[in-house]
Motif scaffolding. Structure first.
Motif: not given
Lengths: 355, 78
Positions: A121, A123, A162-165, A168-169, A190, B19, B23-27, B30, B60
């Motif tokens: 995957k 992104i 960075l809008p990433i949990k 997660s990667v 981040q 996908t 995994i996306l969250v608020c920038p 978070k 975002l």
């Protein structure tokens, strides 16, 4: 390099503003945030605690332009950097099912990935919507030819936010993008947080030796024509800073190495065209928005007379700093606590080393 | 061109791919985001900001976000 985009945007903005407000000038001066040319100062006041060096909005516009200029064209320099960066994936035994690719030369990374690192995957993230769209179009073209099988998602986002949990990667790749962030340590922290434990961070940024010829030529031309200098080229990280950055962001097993590329151009103007196509033109907040035609031509002339090679081309140096770091994990080798050794080095020397 | 427009249509129907939604969250905060099908946007409830999805690509960047009004818009968005 030039603040031309800024002024263009403003002209476009004006009639729209006038249509629904009676005081165009008032609204024009207060609404600083959306005018790309002068949005800087108000932002600086809003968040005075953070240092702002680069105009991220202007950079976004630059990248929009770069998306159109670099469409359907392969850039050898950018490809060489991306190839060098991705080559590192082959050195890892681990595979990286999910990967995040940050701004900079996205297209080259996507094109050259070729199933390396076991990525399933991918992104793609950039601040420019046009850039992401052009990547998606290129990828769709590839899929129709049956070249690519990676499940790719697209996202517009800012490396500074960075809008990433968290965790997660497995892999973050950034090729020639992070040198435009105002807060490089913050962005890297981040990134580290977004990685899973034992995830890999791979980045290439431009280093301080980059475009040294242009820096010299610009300075001389400005002194000669305008009697003073203004910043035309951004401050860039030095090699010794890169290691500190990785350690400060908390990456384990940090690694830094440097490569210098010399690209030859027909003239200084070709160099500027190339910088535009890469989206690497001046985005300093405190830049001088006017570039005199005389000064520009003088710069080109000085560049030519000082650095031109025998075959008539002019060289430009690009110093690329490659950074690798891992998110900490129990499997990584750890240094023992200071003073915890039980054997003296003298004894070891006697045992094994004694000539 | 025909192929392209078909892809666009498909993605316009389904707001965001799997996908990304994982995994996306608020920038800024978070915190998790909520997909709003009506307005085609991603809403961060903690700070009351909605981020647009353009052509199936979520935007975002903090500057693209719109601050939701306290009552009216928030209920409309949910």
């Amino acid at each position: 390099m030039y603040g031309r985009i800024g002024s263009l945007k403003r002209v476009l903005e004006k009639p729209r503003k006038q249509s629904h407000t009676l005081l165009p000038f008032l609204s024009f001066s207060t609404e600083d945030g959306s005018g790309y040319g002068g949005g800087g100062e108000s932002q600086q006041q809003n968040s005075s605690s953070r240092v702002k060096i680069f105009d991220r909005d202007l950079k976004r516009v630059h990248r929009d332009r770069a998306a159109w200029l670099s469409r359907n064209k392969n850039d050898t320099f950018v490809d060489a950097v991306a190839e060098n960066l991705l080559d590192r994936l082959e050195d890892c035994k681990k595979s990286f099912p999910s990967a995040l690719c940050l701004g900079g030369s996205l297209g080259a990374v996507q094109r050259l990935l070729r199933a390396r690192g076991g990525i399933e995957k991918l992104i793609m993230m950039d601040t420019s919507h046009d850039m992401i769209k052009s990547c998606r179009d290129a990828a769709q073209h590839d899929v129709s030819l049956g070249n690519s099988s990676i499940d790719t998602s697209y996202l517009v986002g800012d490396e500074e936010f960075l809008p990433i949990k968290e965790s997660s990667v497995d892999l973050i790749i950034s090729s020639l993008g992070l040198h435009w962030t105002n807060d490089l340590p913050g962005s890297m922290i981040q990134c580290k947080l977004a990685l899973k434990p034992d995830g890999l961070f791979l980045a290439a940024i431009l280093g301080g030796e980059t475009l040294k010829e242009l820096r010299i030529a610009c300075t001389l031309a400005h002194m000669e024509r305008e009697g003073g200098i203004s910043p035309r080229l951004s401050p860039l990280a030095q090699v010794r800073d890169a290691g500190n950055l990785l350690t400060r962001a908390g990456f384990s097993l940090p690694g830094v190495d440097v490569d210098e590329y010399v690209v030859k151009y027909k003239s200084a103007l070709d160099l500027i065209e190339h910088l535009r196509a890469m989206g690497e033109t001046n985005a300093l907040l405190q830049r001088n928005k006017i570039l005199n035609r005389e000064t520009a031509l003088a710069t080109a002339a000085i560049y030519d007379s000082m650095f031109a090679t025998e075959d008539g081309t002019i060289p430009a140096t690009f110093q690329v700093i490659y950074m690798t770091g891992w998110r900490e994990h129990a499997s990584h080798p750890q240094a023992k606590r200071r003073g915890s050794a039980t054997v003296s080095f003298t004894d070891i020397h006697k045992q094994f080393g004694g000539q | 061109m025909v192929r392209l427009s078909r892809v666009m249509l498909k993605e316009a129907g389904l707001a965001i791919d799997k996908t990304l939604s994982e995994i996306l969250v608020c920038p800024l905060s978070k915190q998790p985001l909520r997909v709003c099908e009506n307005t085609k946007s991603l809403v961060s409830d903690t700070i009351g900001v909605s981020f647009p999805i353009k052509d199936g690509i979520p935007c975002l960047v903090p500057k693209d976000g719109k601050i939701l009004e306290e009552d009216g818009d928030a209920s409309k968005a949910s």
